[in-house]
Design a protein around this motif. Sequence first.
Motif: not given
Length: 632
Positions: A554-576
């Motif tokens: 917080n805040p996220f990097p300004k280019d994060l949204g554009e990066i996420l849109k490049r990929y067909d699938k997004v995986l988020v590993p977390e210990m929660n």
Amino acid sequence: MSKQVKQLDRVVIRFAGDSGDGMQLTGDRFTQESAVFGNDLMTLPNFPAEIRAPQGTIPGVSSFQVHFADHDIMTAGDAPDVLVAMNPAALKANLGDLPKGATIIVDTADFTTRNLAKAGYDTNPLSLVGDANDPLGSFQVFPVDLTGMTVEAVKQYGLSRKDASRAKNMFALGLLSWMYGRPTSSTIAFLEKRFAKVPDIRDANITAFKTGWNFGETTEAFAVSYEIRPAPAAPGTYRNITGNLALAYGLIAAGVRSGLPLFLGSYPITPASDILHELSKHKAFGVTTFQAEDEIAGIGSAIGASYAGSLGVTTTSGPGIALKSEAIGLAVMTELPLLVVNVQRGGPSTGLPTKTEQSDLLQAMFGRNGEAPIPIVAPSTPGDCFSAAVEAARIAVTYRTPVMLLSDGYLANGSEPWQIPSVDSLPQIDPRFAVAVEGEEFMPYARDEATLARPWAIPGTAGLEHRIGGLEKGDGHGNISYDPANHELMVRTRAAKIAAIADSLPPLEVDDPSGEAKVLVIGWGSTYGPIGSAIRHVRKAGHHVAQAHLRHLNPFPKDLGEILKRYDKVLVPEMNLGQLRMLLRAEYLVDAHGFNVVRGLPIKSNELAEAIARLVGEAEGVTVTLQNDEEL
């Protein structure tokens, strides 16, 4: 006798015993020996929350795992290749983690009827070694009377059997040091210094250590020793460092680079207490530490220190953050620099004090009344805790805001080699204190155009008199205001100030070497190692996958949204149960998938690799078969 020396590229060793058997010390010394030798390494200490857990029982087992290699590694290892078990409970508690063919070295002395019953054994498993029904038949088992040989070796020092047997961990360390060609001089020097005031204990431990080494050299039971060569590393000066130690050093460095006295107001809590312990040793760097009577007093004193012109810091874990939440809101309202360090542990409530978790992200984002946004910074490795602390201080001082630094138990207690940076390479942090201008009224809530930060005025400075407190401020002049329009303006201004921090952040790094990946794995905090190791595994099988890791949440990097849109699938590993995934879905409307584990232990890279492989297979319309289950 001449013994075979076998070359290996990596080994994972776990020392396990009662919490009073010295397993943490044994593991730490083996780690230091490996660091001196030049191996890359990662460690995973694991111990009960109780000061003295029930002796001989599974809940009382303490362990220390070290993964060392001749190449760059990223985790402490999914499973041990070697288990050193000091009693039946240690054997039973860890047996399920061992792969077939693993080596077990077990101290036979404690396999009494009473201790076997405590561990839940009906029959001594060592009595069945070699039989058709051998429960340990899948492993290489070496029963060794570590305790008996230790007592015999140190009898010259006149110790009681109880005191003499306490040196058995040093016998085990000596044996393992022989098996893996570890240098011994650093351990001997450590023992000489640690027990300098008790010569008999000092000499007994050194003798036990040397006897363990000699036993390995002379016994026919161990016909092979192993060599793991040093890992290549960039030129520089290195040391082995834990996350808590690195974080403490980073706070000191931030004080030096900002020219501000460093003040820590803290109440001891596992697993953050070592930061307080370490900072208390560094008064020479302008550090003041205050062990407060409770969590609220700890943060209150830190806010007061910041108000007076120091770099105020408070350290805690999740339960402490809950208690500090109102005071963090005060720091948001007063717009003062403050570092709030949360070394996360398993929850809720008292939860799992000595186990790792990263389930306080939403607490950090939203755990205050009103609209009270604060920046969040998260380190990714033990060594990275240093840089993350400096970065959190830069943001706090530059933008006049409390900053949450989210570490966790795995980072805090784990260790790795760390290249010591030069002081000149660290960012300069300019506090830019307010200066009175003759003939002009001081406006305590005027704004810097670039950062929206208000002036930092040292109390007692002529011409800078102003009101401070938790009630809403009037725009510019800072007096108490109940005006509805002013309140909305101030709420939006404080939010805009936090959002403006993104302008100072570098572009998010994406590891996508081929540029052909359809799957992005994105994480934060200590999942960096397991994610990186799992991605190596998938790439080795010939498939494409990208990785990104967030330091700024917080805040996220300004280019994060554009990066996420490049990929067909997004995986988020977390210990929660999916906290970052929830935030990414809400902010960017991305259909992120979760890989969620909350076991109080780090994510296993092999399990994550399988999940990534399935997602890559779906994205590419192929079947992905991983080559092996070894961690890379």
